[in-house]
Design a protein around this motif. Structure first.
Motif, mmCIF file in Angstrom:
data_model
loop_
_atom_site.group_PDB
_atom_site.id
_atom_site.type_symbol
_atom_site.label_atom_id
_atom_site.label_comp_id
_atom_site.label_asym_id
_atom_site.label_seq_id
_atom_site.Cartn_x
_atom_site.Cartn_y
_atom_site.Cartn_z
ATOM 1 N N ASP A 11 39.111 26.719 -14.131
ATOM 2 C CA ASP A 11 39.604 25.166 -13.510
ATOM 3 C C ASP A 11 38.012 25.621 -12.295
ATOM 4 O O ASP A 11 37.480 26.244 -11.703
ATOM 5 N N TYR A 12 36.661 25.558 -13.349
ATOM 6 C CA TYR A 12 35.050 25.548 -12.671
ATOM 7 C C TYR A 12 34.680 24.346 -12.170
ATOM 8 O O TYR A 12 33.810 23.943 -12.199
ATOM 9 N N LEU A 32 30.802 26.845 -23.763
ATOM 10 C CA LEU A 32 31.203 27.880 -24.049
ATOM 11 C C LEU A 32 32.080 29.282 -24.233
ATOM 12 O O LEU A 32 32.648 30.013 -24.877
ATOM 13 N N TYR A 33 32.370 28.798 -22.615
ATOM 14 C CA TYR A 33 32.968 30.044 -21.927
ATOM 15 C C TYR A 33 34.727 29.578 -22.404
ATOM 16 O O TYR A 33 35.754 30.565 -22.993
ATOM 17 N N GLU A 34 35.121 28.327 -22.371
ATOM 18 C CA GLU A 34 36.362 28.324 -23.369
ATOM 19 C C GLU A 34 35.711 28.749 -24.325
ATOM 20 O O GLU A 34 37.858 28.709 -25.144
ATOM 21 N N GLY A 35 35.058 28.808 -25.308
ATOM 22 C CA GLY A 35 35.233 29.299 -26.456
ATOM 23 C C GLY A 35 35.606 30.817 -26.816
ATOM 24 O O GLY A 35 36.739 31.078 -27.296
ATOM 25 N N GLU A 81 33.537 34.463 -15.810
ATOM 26 C CA GLU A 81 34.485 33.836 -14.901
ATOM 27 C C GLU A 81 33.873 35.027 -13.666
ATOM 28 O O GLU A 81 33.877 33.806 -13.042
ATOM 29 N N TYR A 82 33.239 36.086 -13.408
ATOM 30 C CA TYR A 82 32.490 36.482 -12.458
ATOM 31 C C TYR A 82 31.582 35.893 -12.263
ATOM 32 O O TYR A 82 31.243 35.337 -10.734
#
Length: 201
Positions: A11-12, A32-35, A81-82
């Motif tokens: 969660d961001y 895009l990250y969720e992909g 994530e980083y």
């Protein structure tokens, strides 16, 4: 591989209100990250199934390509994530004097300004990839690196301290493809030095 590990997108939702990086840009980037998370899970499941069925073989082009692809997708997930975790609205311009990260930067580069100029040079290099500050666990020294794609040129065993996404998808809602330097300027207005402080040894 007794069981497959399932990853869930982190969660961001608090990564909003940044200076020079719009909420719309972040929202698009998070999709895009969720992909990457979804594809990491899918590839892990497929590779587990092949392994479980006794079909794991380096000579099998399908197995080999899925394995190579997992490195790309997994690294894409973790790098993001980083990245999101080292940004915050209302950030300080520099790490506080006396902080672990400030001391480590100065020990490695002499001056904060020298490190910053070097990181900016790496961050504005042509190509798709990431600008990253790593720490060598054996010496504590810091060094800046250009990580091509998501996984190439990562110094083995080094720890990421500061991660900046340099792919065009990270900034092209807010800036032109030729304006990466403006994005880098914006990025440094949002660095969460407290997050770096927790990462550094």
């Amino acid at each position: 591989m007794a069981d497959t590990k399932k990853y869930a997108p982190r969660d961001y939702s608090k990564v909003r209100g940044l200076t020079g990086i719009s909420d719309k840009q972040i929202e698009e980037h998070l999709k895009l990250y969720e992909g990457y998370v979804k594809r990491t899970n899918t590839l892990t499941e497929k590779l587990f199934a092949l392994c479980n069925d006794g079909k794991a073989s380096g000579a099998d082009p399908v197995y080999a390509e899925l394995t190579r692809r997992l490195g790309f997708e997994y690294s894409g997930m973790v790098n993001h994530e980083y990245y999101f975790e080292n940004m915050v609205g209302g950030a300080q311009a520099e790490p506080p004097a006396g902080s672990k990260v400030r001391k480590a930067i100065e020990a490695s580069f002499g001056k904060f300004e020298t490190w910053l100029a070097d990181f900016r040079a790496v961050a504005t290099m042509p190509g798709v990839g990431w600008a990253m500050l790593f720490q060598d666990p054996s010496t504590g020294w810091l060094s800046n690196h250009f990580v091509q794609l998501h996984q190439d040129n990562v110094p083995v065993g080094f720890k990421p301290i500061l991660v900046m996404d340099g792919w065009e998808h990270a900034f092209m809602r807010d800036y032109l493809a030729t304006e990466r330097a403006k994005y880098v300027d914006a990025f440094f207005k949002n660095v969460n030095w407290e997050a770096l402080e927790k990462r550094i040894a």
